[in-house]
Write an enzyme that holds these catalytic residues in place. Structure first.
Site, PDB file in Angstrom:
ATOM      1  N   ARG A   1       2.980   4.808   6.391  1.00 24.55           N
ATOM      2  CA  ARG A   1       3.381   4.056   7.578  1.00 24.55           C
ATOM      3  C   ARG A   1       3.847   2.635   7.255  1.00 24.55           C
ATOM      4  O   ARG A   1       4.199   1.875   8.155  1.00 24.55           O
ATOM      5  CB  ARG A   1       2.208   3.990   8.572  1.00 24.55           C
ATOM      6  CG  ARG A   1       1.750   5.355   9.062  1.00 24.55           C
ATOM      7  CD  ARG A   1       0.387   5.277   9.724  1.00 24.55           C
ATOM      8  NE  ARG A   1      -0.660   4.882   8.773  1.00 24.55           N
ATOM      9  CZ  ARG A   1      -1.934   4.733   9.087  1.00 24.55           C
ATOM     10  NH1 ARG A   1      -2.328   4.927  10.330  1.00 24.55           N
ATOM     11  NH2 ARG A   1      -2.812   4.383   8.168  1.00 24.55           N
TER      12      ARG A   1
ATOM     13  N   CYS B   1      -6.011   0.272   7.029  1.00 26.02           N
ATOM     14  CA  CYS B   1      -5.821   0.810   5.673  1.00 26.02           C
ATOM     15  C   CYS B   1      -6.970   1.744   5.309  1.00 26.02           C
ATOM     16  O   CYS B   1      -8.138   1.347   5.313  1.00 26.02           O
ATOM     17  CB  CYS B   1      -5.740  -0.343   4.665  1.00 26.02           C
ATOM     18  SG  CYS B   1      -5.439   0.206   2.970  1.00 26.02           S
TER      19      CYS B   1
ATOM     20  N   HIS C   1      -2.261  -4.096   4.985  1.00 21.29           N
ATOM     21  CA  HIS C   1      -2.040  -3.689   6.380  1.00 21.29           C
ATOM     22  C   HIS C   1      -3.363  -3.363   7.052  1.00 21.29           C
ATOM     23  O   HIS C   1      -4.327  -2.972   6.400  1.00 21.29           O
ATOM     24  CB  HIS C   1      -1.087  -2.491   6.450  1.00 21.29           C
ATOM     25  CG  HIS C   1      -1.641  -1.223   5.875  1.00 21.29           C
ATOM     26  ND1 HIS C   1      -2.088  -0.187   6.656  1.00 21.29           N
ATOM     27  CD2 HIS C   1      -1.830  -0.815   4.595  1.00 21.29           C
ATOM     28  CE1 HIS C   1      -2.516   0.804   5.874  1.00 21.29           C
ATOM     29  NE2 HIS C   1      -2.378   0.445   4.619  1.00 21.29           N
TER      30      HIS C   1
ATOM     31  N   CYS D   1       0.842  -1.191   0.000  1.00 31.41           N
ATOM     32  CA  CYS D   1       0.000   0.000   0.000  1.00 31.41           C
ATOM     33  C   CYS D   1       0.885   1.252   0.000  1.00 31.41           C
ATOM     34  O   CYS D   1       1.992   1.248   0.526  1.00 31.41           O
ATOM     35  CB  CYS D   1      -0.917   0.004   1.220  1.00 31.41           C
ATOM     36  SG  CYS D   1      -2.086   1.396   1.245  1.00 31.41           S
TER      37      CYS D   1
ATOM     38  N   ASP E   1       0.435   3.779   1.722  1.00 34.42           N
ATOM     39  CA  ASP E   1       0.407   4.351   3.078  1.00 34.42           C
ATOM     40  C   ASP E   1       1.822   4.647   3.599  1.00 34.42           C
ATOM     41  O   ASP E   1       2.690   3.761   3.579  1.00 34.42           O
ATOM     42  CB  ASP E   1      -0.299   3.354   4.020  1.00 34.42           C
ATOM     43  CG  ASP E   1      -0.686   3.978   5.347  1.00 34.42           C
ATOM     44  OD1 ASP E   1       0.197   4.543   6.027  1.00 34.42           O
ATOM     45  OD2 ASP E   1      -1.879   3.904   5.713  1.00 34.42           O
TER      46      ASP E   1
HETATM   47 CO    CO Z   1      -3.399   1.212   3.037  1.00 39.67          CO
END
Ligand code: CO
Length: 198
Positions: free
Chosen positions: A46, A101, A98, A42, A44
């Site tokens: 993080r 999300c 994850h 992803c 993301d």
């Molecule tokens: Co995500």
């Protein structure tokens, strides 16, 4: 306007630190890359592939998009996959989702998020595929976590069904696809045990 000067300062410090540990690092890396892993994760912020795997530059080939999807008409993802399999000859492909999300959360809502709703349609399809399983889970974080896992499993299947993987396996190339889920609350990766190697 906020400054981005610190980015260059950080970069200089980072490069210096690596050179102190290994003066030849950038020289040898500039000559070739031979990563054994392709990471499909992803976007993301993080969930950074290299860091959470403890890997240096050169060790993992990376493709990231919102909610780690492998869509059969997405030339971007397919090109990364083809390069990784045919040219780099990676040994492992990791699809990693994850918990927490935002893409999965948005796909479970019935709200307007703009253009991205078109991309998230694919997640809604995953949801529909697993309607009964999803209906068994009532509370909200648990539903999101389950859909995150189901989405990874679906994307592992999508990778395995590409012509790229089918041809590689037909030619006896050793390559395994794995499905992982990452917990942003403790930084721990979990294998969903859905690996496919033929
Ligand atoms: Co995500």
């Amino acid at each position: 306007m906020s400054s981005i000067e610190h980015l260059f300062k950080n970069n200089l410090q980072w490069a210096e630190k690596i050179k102190q540990e290994d003066p030849n690092f950038f020289k040898s890396l500039s000559e070739q890359q031979s990563p054994e892993y392709l990471w499909i994760g992803c976007s993301d912020s993080r969930v950074p592939a290299n860091e959470l795997l403890g890997m240096q530059p050169g060790e993992v080939f990376v493709h990231r998009n919102i909610a780690n999807q492998v869509i059969h008409t997405d030339l971007n993802c397919l090109s990364v996959l083809q390069f990784a399999v045919d040219i780099l000859k990676v040994k492992h492909i990791i699809v990693c989702g994850h918990y927490g999300c935002g893409g999965i959360q948005a796909a479970l809502e019935d709200e307007d998020h703009g253009l991205i709703d078109n991309w998230l349609r694919h997640i809604k399809v995953v949801h529909r595929f697993h309607k009964e399983k999803m209906a068994e889970v009532k509370d909200s974080p648990a539903r999101e976590n389950l859909l995150s896992e189901l989405n990874v499993i679906e994307q592992v299947a999508n990778v395995s069904n590409t012509t790229i993987l089918k041809n590689a396996w037909k030619n006896n190339q050793e390559i395994t696809i794995h499905g992982f889920i990452y917990n942003i609350h403790d930084g721990i990766l979990k294998d969903l045990d859905v690996s496919i190697s033929s």
